[in-house]
Design an enzyme around this catalytic site. Structure first.
Site, PDB file in Angstrom:
ATOM      1  N   SER A 147      -3.297 -25.010  50.473  1.00 13.66           N
ATOM      2  CA  SER A 147      -3.215 -25.155  48.921  1.00 13.66           C
ATOM      3  C   SER A 147      -3.004 -26.128  48.318  1.00 13.66           C
ATOM      4  O   SER A 147      -2.479 -26.899  48.418  1.00 13.66           O
ATOM      5  CB  SER A 147      -2.665 -23.529  48.816  1.00 13.66           C
ATOM      6  OG  SER A 147      -2.865 -23.870  46.796  1.00 13.66           O
ATOM      7  N   TYR A 160       3.727 -18.141  44.514  1.00 16.78           N
ATOM      8  CA  TYR A 160       2.686 -18.688  45.377  1.00 16.78           C
ATOM      9  C   TYR A 160       2.988 -20.160  45.932  1.00 16.78           C
ATOM     10  O   TYR A 160       2.561 -20.866  47.399  1.00 16.78           O
ATOM     11  CB  TYR A 160       1.465 -18.951  44.660  1.00 16.78           C
ATOM     12  CG  TYR A 160       0.043 -18.589  45.256  1.00 16.78           C
ATOM     13  CD1 TYR A 160      -0.553 -19.851  45.411  1.00 16.78           C
ATOM     14  CD2 TYR A 160      -0.492 -18.058  46.639  1.00 16.78           C
ATOM     15  CE1 TYR A 160      -1.664 -20.476  46.045  1.00 16.78           C
ATOM     16  CE2 TYR A 160      -1.870 -18.547  47.249  1.00 16.78           C
ATOM     17  CZ  TYR A 160      -2.309 -20.282  46.891  1.00 16.78           C
ATOM     18  OH  TYR A 160      -3.395 -20.110  47.367  1.00 16.78           O
TER      19      TYR A 160
HETATM   20  C1  GCO Z   1      -4.260 -20.462  40.589  1.00 22.14           C
HETATM   21  C2  GCO Z   1      -5.513 -20.332  42.051  1.00 22.14           C
HETATM   22  C3  GCO Z   1      -5.199 -21.447  43.252  1.00 22.14           C
HETATM   23  C4  GCO Z   1      -6.124 -21.201  44.686  1.00 22.14           C
HETATM   24  C5  GCO Z   1      -6.165 -22.213  45.458  1.00 22.14           C
HETATM   25  C6  GCO Z   1      -6.056 -23.620  45.060  1.00 22.14           C
HETATM   26  O1  GCO Z   1      -4.089 -19.553  40.581  1.00 22.14           O
HETATM   27  O2  GCO Z   1      -4.204 -21.756  40.863  1.00 22.14           O
HETATM   28  O3  GCO Z   1      -6.130 -18.982  42.557  1.00 22.14           O
HETATM   29  O4  GCO Z   1      -3.574 -20.577  44.015  1.00 22.14           O
HETATM   30  O5  GCO Z   1      -6.957 -20.025  45.135  1.00 22.14           O
HETATM   31  O6  GCO Z   1      -4.910 -21.075  46.425  1.00 22.14           O
HETATM   32  O7  GCO Z   1      -5.524 -24.642  46.084  1.00 22.14           O
END
Ligand code: GCO
Length: 264
Positions: A147, A160
């Site tokens: 990501s 995340y």
């Molecule tokens: C967020 C997005 C990101 C994208 C992706 C970026 O909330 O910033 O959902 O997480 O989905 O992962 O690379």
């Protein structure tokens, strides 16, 4: 020679979380390049069956397997069942993932652990069991879906980012340990794409939507099909000497510090 380099005919590709979104787009790309698709989801058999029908409508050979990538016993059984029904897995795309958008100071520990479990621990679990047959075959391709948050932080996505940052390093370590078996392990780092996962922050007039359009040199949200080329490349002979690389497909986000919102 060039077309053969990207030909996946006769290869078995498992894409976790391939009933929708980016996983479906990448799986479609691999299928159209000749791979036999193993479709995975954990929400409902109907979603898996519908996804298999979608792939078959494109002329792709596809098989559905419902299992929870965080449950090791389900993963072991699924991989054995896949081996019997389809064949040993040649290409693994660890795509299944979740996100929870909450300021860290407000985040429940259980929610933090769930994000880490799905986005970081499960690629380890699935790879650990898929790699055994790849080691025996002395070849294989593993792609971990990273990501922007493998490189950058952002408000409210701390769990995340921790998971995806860890997944980048896990990718590099898998590459380190398994390259000697002619197994290439790499990552794809999607930028900001138009999917159900980003729908809440993509609404017209949403401040984040305006921010991303300004922060992305290509000045648009990615189309999931923009990921097909990277997935085919990292699944094919064309990447046989590429290992531990995270290929960012981000419209240029990581290339730039950004620009003032009033500048074109
Ligand atoms: C967020 C997005 C990101 C994208 C992706 C970026 O909330 O910033 O959902 O997480 O989905 O992962 O690379």
């Amino acid at each position: 020679m060039s077309t053969e380099l990207f030909n996946l005919k006769g290869k078995v590709a498992l894409v976790t979380g391939s009933t929708h979104g980016l996983g479906m787009a990448m799986a479609k790309g691999l299928g159209l390049a000749g791979a036999k698709l193993v479709v995975n989801g954990n929400s409902s058999q109907t979603k898996i069956d519908d996804a298999v029908k979608f792939y078959e409508s494109l002329g792709i050979e596809a098989y559905g397997f419902k299992f929870n990538v965080t449950e090791e016993d389900q993963v072991i059984k699924a991989i054995n069942d896949i081996q019997v029904a389809v064949g040993p897995i040649d290409i693994l795309v660890n795509n299944a993932g979740i996100i929870k958008r909450t300021p860290l100071e407000d985040m429940d520990v259980e929610d933090f652990k769930e994000v880490i479990n799905v986005d970081l621990v499960s690629p380890f679990i699935v790879s650990k069991h898929v790699v055994k047959a790849m080691i025996e075959k002395k070849e294989g391709k593993i792609i971990n879906i990273c990501s922007m948050m493998s490189e950058l932080g952002r408000n409210t996505v701390g769990a995340y980012a921790a998971a995806k940052g860890g997944l980048k390093m896990l990718t590099q370590n898998m590459a380190t340990e398994w390259a000697k078996h002619n197994i290439q392990v790499n990552g794809i780092g999607p930028g900001y794409f138009a999917t159900s996962q980003t729908a809440p922050i993509r609404e017209e007039g949403h401040p984040f939507n305006d921010f991303i359009l300004n922060r992305t040199p290509s000045a648009k949200w990615g189309d999931p099909d923009d990921l097909c080329g990277a997935a085919i490349f990292l699944s094919s002979k064309a990447s046989d000497f590429v290992n531990g690389h995270i290929l960012y497909v981000d419209g240029g986000i990581l290339a730039t510090i950004g620009k003032p919102s009033n500048e074109n």
